[in-house]
Every structure is written in structure tokens, then in C-alpha cells.
Design a protein around this motif. Structure first.
Motif, PDB file in Angstrom:
ATOM      1  N   VAL A  55      37.089  47.576  42.079  1.00  0.00           N
ATOM      2  CA  VAL A  55      38.415  48.145  41.854  1.00  0.00           C
ATOM      3  C   VAL A  55      38.325  49.336  40.911  1.00  0.00           C
ATOM      4  CG1 VAL A  55      40.680  47.687  40.823  1.00  0.00           C
ATOM      5  CG2 VAL A  55      39.640  46.008  42.358  1.00  0.00           C
ATOM      6  N   ALA A  56      37.470  49.225  39.882  1.00  0.00           N
ATOM      7  CA  ALA A  56      37.306  50.304  38.906  1.00  0.00           C
ATOM      8  C   ALA A  56      35.874  50.276  38.394  1.00  0.00           C
ATOM      9  CB  ALA A  56      38.296  50.147  37.750  1.00  0.00           C
ATOM     10  N   ALA A  96      35.616  35.448  34.633  1.00  0.00           N
ATOM     11  CA  ALA A  96      36.107  36.021  33.381  1.00  0.00           C
ATOM     12  C   ALA A  96      35.904  37.529  33.284  1.00  0.00           C
ATOM     13  CB  ALA A  96      35.408  35.342  32.198  1.00  0.00           C
ATOM     14  N   GLY A  97      35.185  38.134  34.234  1.00  0.00           N
ATOM     15  CA  GLY A  97      34.967  39.562  34.110  1.00  0.00           C
ATOM     16  C   GLY A  97      34.163  40.145  35.249  1.00  0.00           C
ATOM     17  N   PHE A 111      43.044  40.481  39.066  1.00  0.00           N
ATOM     18  CA  PHE A 111      43.573  39.514  38.093  1.00  0.00           C
ATOM     19  C   PHE A 111      42.884  39.660  36.745  1.00  0.00           C
ATOM     20  CE2 PHE A 111      45.341  37.571  41.854  1.00  0.00           C
ATOM     21  CZ  PHE A 111      46.508  36.965  41.397  1.00  0.00           C
ATOM     22  N   VAL A 112      41.560  39.753  36.751  1.00  0.00           N
ATOM     23  CA  VAL A 112      40.840  39.854  35.488  1.00  0.00           C
ATOM     24  C   VAL A 112      41.250  41.125  34.740  1.00  0.00           C
ATOM     25  CG1 VAL A 112      38.560  40.092  34.454  1.00  0.00           C
ATOM     26  CG2 VAL A 112      38.918  38.455  36.296  1.00  0.00           C
ATOM     27  N   ARG A 113      41.411  42.229  35.467  1.00  0.00           N
ATOM     28  CA  ARG A 113      41.830  43.472  34.820  1.00  0.00           C
ATOM     29  C   ARG A 113      43.275  43.396  34.329  1.00  0.00           C
ATOM     30  NH1 ARG A 113      38.015  47.242  34.954  1.00  0.00           N
ATOM     31  NH2 ARG A 113      36.317  46.981  36.465  1.00  0.00           N
ATOM     32  N   PRO A 139      49.103  40.850  38.713  1.00  0.00           N
ATOM     33  CA  PRO A 139      48.910  42.147  39.378  1.00  0.00           C
ATOM     34  C   PRO A 139      49.834  42.252  40.591  1.00  0.00           C
ATOM     35  CG  PRO A 139      47.047  40.677  39.810  1.00  0.00           C
ATOM     36  CD  PRO A 139      47.885  40.009  38.773  1.00  0.00           C
ATOM     37  N   LEU A 140      50.330  43.443  40.826  1.00  0.00           N
ATOM     38  CA  LEU A 140      51.245  43.641  41.939  1.00  0.00           C
ATOM     39  C   LEU A 140      50.492  43.567  43.261  1.00  0.00           C
ATOM     40  CD1 LEU A 140      53.423  46.589  40.565  1.00  0.00           C
ATOM     41  CD2 LEU A 140      53.954  44.132  40.564  1.00  0.00           C
ATOM     42  N   CYS A 141      51.140  42.938  44.257  1.00  0.00           N
ATOM     43  CA  CYS A 141      50.528  42.845  45.576  1.00  0.00           C
ATOM     44  C   CYS A 141      51.622  42.644  46.619  1.00  0.00           C
ATOM     45  CB  CYS A 141      49.538  41.698  45.639  1.00  0.00           C
ATOM     46  SG  CYS A 141      48.605  41.630  47.167  1.00  0.00           S
ATOM     47  N   THR A 142      51.431  43.255  47.748  1.00  0.00           N
ATOM     48  CA  THR A 142      52.387  43.103  48.849  1.00  0.00           C
ATOM     49  C   THR A 142      51.803  42.340  50.022  1.00  0.00           C
ATOM     50  OG1 THR A 142      51.746  45.256  49.756  1.00  0.00           O
ATOM     51  CG2 THR A 142      53.615  45.224  48.228  1.00  0.00           C
TER      52      THR A 142
END
Length: 351
Positions: free
Chosen positions: A145-146, A289-290, A256-258, A344-347
Motif C-alpha cells: 500500500v505504501a 502488527a506491521g 488496517f495496520v496503517r 480504513p475506508l472501503c467500498t
């Protein structure tokens, strides 16, 4: 925002119900359309049940033909343990309940959920149902994701530090991966039992909260501590919201972790399939956890022999494979968080 992910593990629909805090003994939801033919349903909940009070959670489903199943009991729950049990022997031509999961023999397209309150003061504080249709397919690893690493300060508890403790509770520490994981997440959020609630554990215990979580999640019928919704309900005693669902990739775990939320995952594997694990398992629970800068998965694995070995880093592709591939528990997670902490936002509809 929710990313478009490369791995499509399953068709998943998750829905939260608002259960009114009324004095009615029985509450039944409206029928909920799933949106695809589903093969499994899992209900999860949080509730407060004063001494002498308990709840029963039941589901019934509708097939594409319009035929409705009977009501299946998904669990009888009291935070005080009387009762706290799944209900075996419910199978018929439409399906069966495997401890915590309704497994349809014919795909279903809609369902209802029913809450029955017994005794005075039972209050359901959260209720969700996850419907899924899990294909058997190979999966490609998801992208990060990042680029920045992230690691949450989750306490570390080894289940094996409790070997031989309270053997009536599923044999002691050897089988306590789920309560150890829930205890770690409770500790991360600064929640858990008060000291007076731990007096029964006994002197010299390295982490009494793990023994307490085993006691508080033990399923009398299943005779184990791994009932998914019961672990969520236990965390609800201490003010956390929670639910069981399926995620589709390590990228969704990373979201979620972020967002500051450790995630509890279910997986099975041979030792050679997950480098660094040094054990094989037919079913195991741990805490994500990460994520490292290289995208590998940082976990608190309670299968480690000691607390100081619980933190481990598993290769992303290997971890994702063993977690996602099972048609029974593939992609299963418990998500536990304070009600005010945003998800976290999710559609995509799976949380």
C-alpha cells in the motif's frame, strides 16, 4: 480510500445490524440480500450479559429458489460462561453449523439473523454477519500500500508459556493461540480484566490475561478456545467493538495496520511453506502488527516458545498464500478496535 486490489480471494458481503436495546426478548432482522450466491455465513457480536443473563444468536437463509432454511443456532453466549457454547448436530439437507460457521449445502442469496435474550439486562452492543463464497484458486502476491514501514506496539505473549495451565480449558497453553492473540490486542488498546478478575489464575503466571482470555472464550461444546465470534465477544466485555470477516489480500491487512489497528488472522500451513515459522499447523491464530519497508509481514506469533521470540517477520508472498488459500478459514480475520477509532475506508463491502 480503499484500493483496488490484485487478489480477488472471495466474494464477501459484510453487514452490521443495529439491535435495539429494548426489553423485547426476541429481535429478528429484516431479510438481507447478499448480492451473490454464498456458501458460508458467520455471525459475530459483542454483548453485555449480567449474571444470569445470556443471548442466543441464530440465522436462517434463503436459496435462489425462494426456499428458506430452518433457524440455525450460531451460538449461545454469556460473558460469565453459563452458557457459552456452540450447538452441534444441526445439519440437514440445507446446511450445517461447523462450530461458528454456517456451511450451506446449496448456495444462499439472503439471510435473517435473530437475537433471543434470556434473563434480565442482556444488551447486544454490536452484531455483524459475513457472507462469502470462497473459490479454490491460486493467488498472486498483492502490492504494498505504501513504501514506509509501519509497526504497532502490540504486547507479546507466547501461548507456550502457559503449557499445562488449567488443562480443562482446551489443554492449557498449547492450544491457546486465539486467546493469546486476543489478549495481545486487548493490551495494545489498554483494555482487559482488572486485577481482581485474575485472582483465580494463580501465582507465578507470566501473563494472567492470557489464562483469563482462555477462560472467557472457552466453548463448552467445541471444547476449545478457537471459536471466532466468542473471541470477538470476549473483547467486547472490555469496551472494544469487533467483528469477523474475510479480507482478500495482505494489502487489505496493511490498510488496517496503517490505520493503527492490529489484525488477528487465521491460517494453516506446513513449516516449509512459511519460512521462519519452524512449525506446522492445521489451524493457527496470530496478530498482524506491521509491514516492513520491503513489504514483508510483521506478526506477533504466539506459537513462539518464549515471549521475547513472539515478534517475527514472515515473507509477504508466503504469508499471504497460507492465510488466503483455505476454503474454510481463507482470509478470516478478527478486527477489534475502540468504537471511536475509525476503520480504513472501503467500498468493497467486506468490513
Amino acid at each position: 480510500m480503499c484500493l483496488v486490489l490484485a487478489v480477488d480471494l472471495a466474494r464477501v458481503s459484510f453487514f452490521r445490524f443495529a439491535v435495539p436495546g429494548t426489553a423485547e426478548d426476541v429481535w429478528t432482522s429484516e431479510e438481507r440480500e447478499i448480492g451473490f450466491p454464498a456458501t458460508q455465513l458467520v455471525a459475530s457480536w459483542t454483548a453485555r450479559t449480567p449474571p444470569g443473563a445470556w443471548i442466543e444468536v441464530a440465522l436462517r437463509a434463503r436459496a435462489a429458489s425462494g426456499a428458506r432454511t430452518k433457524w440455525y443456532v450460531m451460538g449461545r453466549w454469556s460473558e460469565h460462561g453459563s452458557p457459552r457454547t456452540s450447538v452441534p448436530g444441526q445439519g440437514d439437507e440445507d446446511g450445517d453449523v461447523a462450530v461458528d460457521t454456517f456451511v450451506a449445502r446449496r448456495p444462499v442469496v439472503a439471510y435473517q439473523v435473530r437475537i433471543t435474550r434470556h434473563g434480565a439486562g442482556a444488551l447486544v452492543t454490536g452484531l455483524g454477519v459475513m457472507a462469502s463464497a470462497v473459490p479454490q484458486r491460486s493467488m498472486a502476491p498483492s502490492e504494498r500500500v505504501a513504501a514506509e514501514p509501519v509497526e504497532l506496539a502490540v504486547p507479546r505473549y507466547s501461548q507456550h508459556a502457559h503449557a499445562g495451565h488449567h488443562p480443562r480449558l482446551d489443554g492449557g497453553g498449547a492450544n491457546w493461540c486465539s486467546p493469546a492473540s486476543v489478549a495481545m490486542v486487548l493490551g495494545y488498546w489498554g483494555r482487559g480484566p482488572e486485577l481482581r478478575e485474575l485472582d483465580w489464575v494463580g501465582a507465578g503466571d507470566p501473563a494472567p490475561i492470557v489464562d483469563h482470555a482462555a477462560m472467557g472464550t472457552y466453548d463448552e461444546s467445541y471444547q476449545g478456545t478457537g471459536n471466532w465470534p466468542f473471541n470477538v465477544a470476549y473483547a467486547g466485555r472490555y469496551g472494544l467493538a469487533g467483528f469477523v470477516t474475510r479480507l482478500r489480500s495482505a494489502a487489505e491487512l496493511e490498510l488496517f495496520v496503517r490505520a493503527g489497528i492490529p489484525v488477528i488472522t487465521s491460517q494453516s500451513f506446513k513449516a516449509r511453506e512459511l519460512p521462519g515459522s519452524c512449525y506446522s499447523t492445521n489451524g493457527h491464530i496470530l496478530v498482524v502488527a506491521g509491514v516492513t519497508a520491503g513489504g514483508d509481514v510483521v506478526v506477533n506469533d504466539p506459537a513462539a516458545p518464549r515471549d521475547d521470540e513472539v515478534r517475527r517477520v514472515y515473507p509477504r508472498a508466503a504469508f499471504e498464500n497460507v492465510w488466503l488459500r483455505s476454503s474454510g478459514s481463507g482470509g478470516i480475520v478478527y478486527v477489534l478496535h475502540p468504537p471511536g477509532h475509525p476503520l480504513p475506508l472501503c467500498t468493497d463491502g467486506n468490513w
